[in-house]
Design an enzyme around this catalytic site. Structure first.
Site, short mmCIF file in Angstrom:
data_model
loop_
_atom_site.label_atom_id
_atom_site.label_comp_id
_atom_site.label_asym_id
_atom_site.label_seq_id
_atom_site.Cartn_x
_atom_site.Cartn_y
_atom_site.Cartn_z
N LYS A 56 21.07 10.42 50.72
CA LYS A 56 19.60 10.40 50.81
C LYS A 56 19.09 11.66 51.53
O LYS A 56 19.88 12.39 52.13
CB LYS A 56 19.17 9.13 51.54
CG LYS A 56 19.61 7.83 50.84
CD LYS A 56 19.15 6.61 51.64
CE LYS A 56 19.79 5.32 51.15
NZ LYS A 56 19.40 4.15 51.97
N TYR A 96 14.81 1.43 43.40
CA TYR A 96 14.81 0.33 44.38
C TYR A 96 13.99 -0.87 43.90
O TYR A 96 13.52 -1.65 44.75
CB TYR A 96 14.28 0.83 45.73
CG TYR A 96 15.33 1.52 46.59
CD1 TYR A 96 16.55 0.92 46.87
CD2 TYR A 96 15.08 2.77 47.15
CE1 TYR A 96 17.51 1.53 47.67
CE2 TYR A 96 16.04 3.39 47.96
CZ TYR A 96 17.24 2.77 48.21
OH TYR A 96 18.19 3.37 49.02
N ASN A 105 19.64 5.60 56.92
CA ASN A 105 21.08 5.30 56.90
C ASN A 105 21.87 6.18 55.93
O ASN A 105 22.95 5.85 55.51
CB ASN A 105 21.32 3.80 56.66
CG ASN A 105 20.78 3.32 55.33
OD1 ASN A 105 20.31 4.12 54.51
ND2 ASN A 105 20.87 2.02 55.08
N HIS A 135 23.42 5.85 49.86
CA HIS A 135 23.27 4.67 49.01
C HIS A 135 24.53 4.48 48.19
O HIS A 135 25.12 5.46 47.73
CB HIS A 135 22.08 4.85 48.06
CG HIS A 135 22.12 3.89 46.91
ND1 HIS A 135 21.67 2.59 47.01
CD2 HIS A 135 22.63 4.01 45.65
CE1 HIS A 135 21.88 1.97 45.85
NE2 HIS A 135 22.45 2.81 45.01
N GLU A 139 22.35 2.04 37.54
CA GLU A 139 21.99 3.21 38.37
C GLU A 139 22.56 4.50 37.80
O GLU A 139 21.90 5.54 37.82
CB GLU A 139 22.45 2.98 39.82
CG GLU A 139 21.63 1.87 40.49
CD GLU A 139 22.06 1.51 41.90
OE1 GLU A 139 21.33 0.76 42.57
OE2 GLU A 139 23.16 1.94 42.34
P1 GTP Z 1 21.53 1.02 49.63
O1 GTP Z 1 22.94 1.44 49.39
O2 GTP Z 1 20.63 2.17 50.08
O3 GTP Z 1 20.94 0.25 48.47
O4 GTP Z 1 21.59 0.08 50.92
P2 GTP Z 1 22.15 -1.40 50.97
O5 GTP Z 1 22.59 -1.87 49.62
O6 GTP Z 1 23.15 -1.43 52.07
O7 GTP Z 1 20.86 -2.21 51.42
P3 GTP Z 1 19.65 -2.76 50.52
O8 GTP Z 1 19.88 -2.47 49.09
O9 GTP Z 1 19.38 -4.15 50.95
O10 GTP Z 1 18.45 -1.87 51.06
C1 GTP Z 1 18.19 -0.59 50.51
C2 GTP Z 1 17.74 0.33 51.60
O11 GTP Z 1 16.51 -0.14 52.14
C3 GTP Z 1 18.68 0.41 52.79
O12 GTP Z 1 19.70 1.33 52.63
C4 GTP Z 1 17.75 0.83 53.90
O13 GTP Z 1 17.56 2.24 53.89
C5 GTP Z 1 16.45 0.17 53.50
N1 GTP Z 1 16.30 -1.08 54.25
C6 GTP Z 1 16.95 -2.23 54.09
N2 GTP Z 1 16.55 -3.17 54.96
C7 GTP Z 1 15.59 -2.56 55.71
C8 GTP Z 1 14.78 -2.97 56.80
O14 GTP Z 1 14.86 -4.11 57.26
N3 GTP Z 1 13.91 -2.05 57.29
C9 GTP Z 1 13.79 -0.79 56.80
N4 GTP Z 1 12.93 0.06 57.32
N5 GTP Z 1 14.55 -0.35 55.79
C10 GTP Z 1 15.44 -1.22 55.26
MG MG Z 2 21.38 -1.71 47.92
#
Ligand code: GTP
Ligand code: MG
Length: 151
Positions: free
Chosen positions: A9, A49, A112, A115, A126
């Site tokens: 990212k 997303y 973080n 992805h 994707e």
């Molecule tokens: P990705 O690999 O980026 O998809 O992450 P993930 O699969 O571990 O998590 P998820 O798909 O649930 O969420 C996608 C992204 O949304 C995360 O990587 C975070 O950057 C963001 N995100 C998830 N939960 C939160 C939250 O509670 N607060 C905020 N600010 N961002 C969040």
């Molecule tokens: Mg995810």
């Protein structure tokens, strides 16, 4: 062979973590089959997303993903979807184990740095969203017979 979509990212790119992250996938034995640096539009980020569209952080997340260059990649290998997620670590870097990418290199969930697709169906979707078929390579790496022990 199994493939997954991995993206560094904008925060990971800006922090100079591209080589560090790629090295972890390479050293494991996974094979890079597609890569490009792109600035996604906000509409594109929303598509990527879309599963999170009802979450309160959705708008901020999409704004962030489209705020700068993203390094989009496809990695190939046995179990790469699940193990890629393991290399990445838990979503919230505060909960990611040390030794994982997020555990070692990030602090807050909204930044973080990386992805990874969360399952076979998502990986397929994707990869198709981010890459044209002609951008995906097919080749045998010299390492494969040593990584997998087949001739
Ligand atoms: P990705 O690999 O980026 O998809 O992450 P993930 O699969 O571990 O998590 P998820 O798909 O649930 O969420 C996608 C992204 O949304 C995360 O990587 C975070 O950057 C963001 N995100 C998830 N939960 C939160 C939250 O509670 N607060 C905020 N600010 N961002 C969040
Ligand atoms: Mg995810």
């Amino acid at each position: 062979m199994e493939r997954t979509f991995i993206a560094i990212k904008p925060d990971g790119v800006q922090r100079g973590l591209i080589s560090e992250i790629i090295a972890r996938f390479e050293r494991k034995g996974f094979k890079l089959v597609a890569i490009k640096l792109v600035v996604p539009s906000k509409a594109f980020a929303r598509k990527h997303y879309h599963d999170l569209k009802d979450r309160p952080f959705f708008n901020g997340l999409c704004n962030f993903l489209s705020s700068g260059p993203v390094l989009a990649m496809v990695w190939e290998g046995e179990g790469v979807i699940k193990y890629g997620r393991k290399l990445i670590g838990a979503t919230d870097p505060f909960k990611s184990e040390p030794g994982t990418i997020r555990g070692d290199l990030a602090i807050v969930v909204g930044r973080n740095i990386i992805h990874g697709s969360d399952g076979p169906e998502t990986a397929k979707n994707e990869i198709n969203l981010w890459f044209k078929p002609e951008e995906l390579t097919n080749y045998t790496s010299n390492q494969e017979k040593w990584v997998y022990g087949v001739n």
